[in-house]
Motif scaffolding. Structure first.
Motif, PDB file in Angstrom:
ATOM      1  N   VAL A 176       0.940  -1.183  -0.045  1.00  0.00           N
ATOM      2  CA  VAL A 176      -0.133  -0.065   0.054  1.00  0.00           C
ATOM      3  C   VAL A 176       0.962   1.275   0.022  1.00  0.00           C
ATOM      4  N   LYS A 207      -8.396   0.249   8.079  1.00  0.00           N
ATOM      5  CA  LYS A 207      -8.049  -1.179   8.411  1.00  0.00           C
ATOM      6  C   LYS A 207      -6.670  -1.438   7.477  1.00  0.00           C
ATOM      7  N   ARG A 208      -6.098  -0.505   6.793  1.00  0.00           N
ATOM      8  CA  ARG A 208      -4.709  -0.529   6.084  1.00  0.00           C
ATOM      9  C   ARG A 208      -4.191   0.900   6.171  1.00  0.00           C
ATOM     10  N   ASP A 258       1.768  -1.579   4.275  1.00  0.00           N
ATOM     11  CA  ASP A 258       1.246  -2.763   4.474  1.00  0.00           C
ATOM     12  C   ASP A 258       1.261  -3.587   3.223  1.00  0.00           C
ATOM     13  N   VAL A 314       0.258  -6.333   1.050  1.00  0.00           N
ATOM     14  CA  VAL A 314      -1.183  -6.951   0.649  1.00  0.00           C
ATOM     15  C   VAL A 314      -1.449  -7.885  -0.499  1.00  0.00           C
ATOM     16  N   ALA A 336     -10.522  -1.034   0.137  1.00  0.00           N
ATOM     17  CA  ALA A 336      -9.497  -1.504   1.239  1.00  0.00           C
ATOM     18  C   ALA A 336     -10.269  -2.870   1.638  1.00  0.00           C
ATOM     19  N   THR A 392      -8.546  -6.305  -0.314  1.00  0.00           N
ATOM     20  CA  THR A 392      -6.975  -6.779   0.079  1.00  0.00           C
ATOM     21  C   THR A 392      -6.980  -7.419   1.318  1.00  0.00           C
ATOM     22  N   LEU A 397      -3.949  -8.896   4.374  1.00  0.00           N
ATOM     23  CA  LEU A 397      -2.387  -8.688   4.634  1.00  0.00           C
ATOM     24  C   LEU A 397      -1.640 -10.077   4.418  1.00  0.00           C
TER      25      LEU A 397
END
Length: 339
Positions: free
Chosen positions: A70, A79-80, A84, A86, A137, A140, A142
């Motif tokens: 990201v 949340k992101r 990150d 992803v 978001a 995606t 993690l």
């Protein structure tokens, strides 16, 4: 962020995958901008290219089996965060207003088929065969530390599919699992089933894949359903190849109350043995991407060293070569393009 990027563009039906300059996508509310590092080629990408599946007009940027980091977040994203690592998967976002969405189902591949206006990465909107992609978001996941982008990319679709299918079958402890087809999906299905503690039998007519199947974790390798039955049968049959013609034959090896999970996309019709189906109380289950929980679990197996994707990587400048080799079955087993 503004500027130009490189993207792989398919200009027309049966067209080549051509590297072109395109404007970078803009990040809207709830979106993240992902710098793509690797994107696998899925069978769906091939079918859209060939016109077998059609969702919108060409030119297209395909790709929903991607991994990167990201680099920007839109308004409202919590949340992101920037930095990150992803994965970017297909069922990015449901419309939220149609009758199906009002039933409050979790986002899954079923959303793709039933939502009136789903946002599907690389299908209804531009995808991840590009240096950058902007996605919701929620589209995606993690990627665990220690898992490379190249290894992660095929898990975002192929690995997700087979693990979600096995979970959907709900095999009991000690169950016998058979995998039909040793390819992009099948080579992962063997590993997932073995890592989960099941007895695994691989079904393949290809003599050169027998030793490979055993190396991947198969306890036994057989050629057809009759041989599967002689070897003890299967409680769950994961059908991963791109032809439905082999299903009925493979089902000869199912044990009573056995389950068949269809996950390989194919265009031929499915013909089932009705008497055997009824007499043995078999279940036939269609499954692709189920809940995101299953994708998280699928990636965790890779992080723990229990599953590894067999890939051939290509730089973005060789995207058309990668597509052609994958279409011809000349890649063992997943073609991954780096960006």
């Amino acid at each position: 962020m503004t500027g130009q990027m490189k993207a792989v563009v398919v200009s027309e039906v049966k067209g080549k995958w051509e590297l072109q300059d395109r404007d970078m996508p803009q990040v809207g509310p709830d979106d993240v901008l992902v710098r793509i590092r690797a994107c696998g080629i899925c069978g769906t990408d091939q079918w859209i290219t060939q016109g077998v599946l059609a969702f919108r007009d060409f030119p297209l940027v395909l790709g929903h089996e991607a991994a990167g980091e990201v680099v920007a977040v839109g308004e409202g994203v919590t949340k992101r965060k920037v930095g990150d690592r992803v994965g970017v998967f297909m069922s990015q976002k449901m419309c939220g207003v149609c009758d199906f969405c009002h039933e409050e189902h979790p986002n899954s591949f079923v959303t793709s088929a039933n939502c009136a206006n789903p946002r599907l990465t690389g299908v209804t909107v531009d995808g991840a065969h590009a240096e950058y992609v902007a996605v919701d978001a929620g589209g995606t996941v993690l990627i665990p530390d220690g898992v490379s982008y190249e290894q992660a990319a095929p898990i975002i679709c192929a690995g997700y599919t087979v693990w979600a299918g096995l979970r959907r079958a709900e095999p009991k402890p000690g169950a016998r699992v058979a995998v039909s087809g040793i390819g992009g999906l099948g080579h992962l299905a063997i590993q997932y089933a073995k890592a989960a503690g099941f007895h695994v039998t691989a079904l393949t007519h290809s003599a050169d894949k027998g030793d490979l199947a055993r190396q991947l974790g198969a306890d036994e390798v057989v050629a057809d359903g009759a041989a599967l039955k002689s070897a003890g049968g299967a409680d769950v049959l994961l059908h991963t190849n791109s032809s439905h013609g082999a299903v009925a034959k493979a089902m000869e090896g199912l044990r009573p109350w056995g389950k068949v999970v269809l996950m390989g996309i194919a265009t031929d019709e499915l013909h089932l043995p009705a008497l055997a189906l009824t007499s043995n109380s078999y279940q036939v289950i269609g499954s692709a991407h189920n809940t995101i929980e299953h994708l998280v679990e699928a990636l965790d197996f890779v992080a723990r060293g229990k599953v590894s994707t067999m890939i051939e990587t290509f730089p973005k400048e060789r995207a058309e070569e990668a597509r052609a080799k994958a279409a011809a079955g000349e890649v063992r087993f997943k073609a991954v393009i780096t960006y």
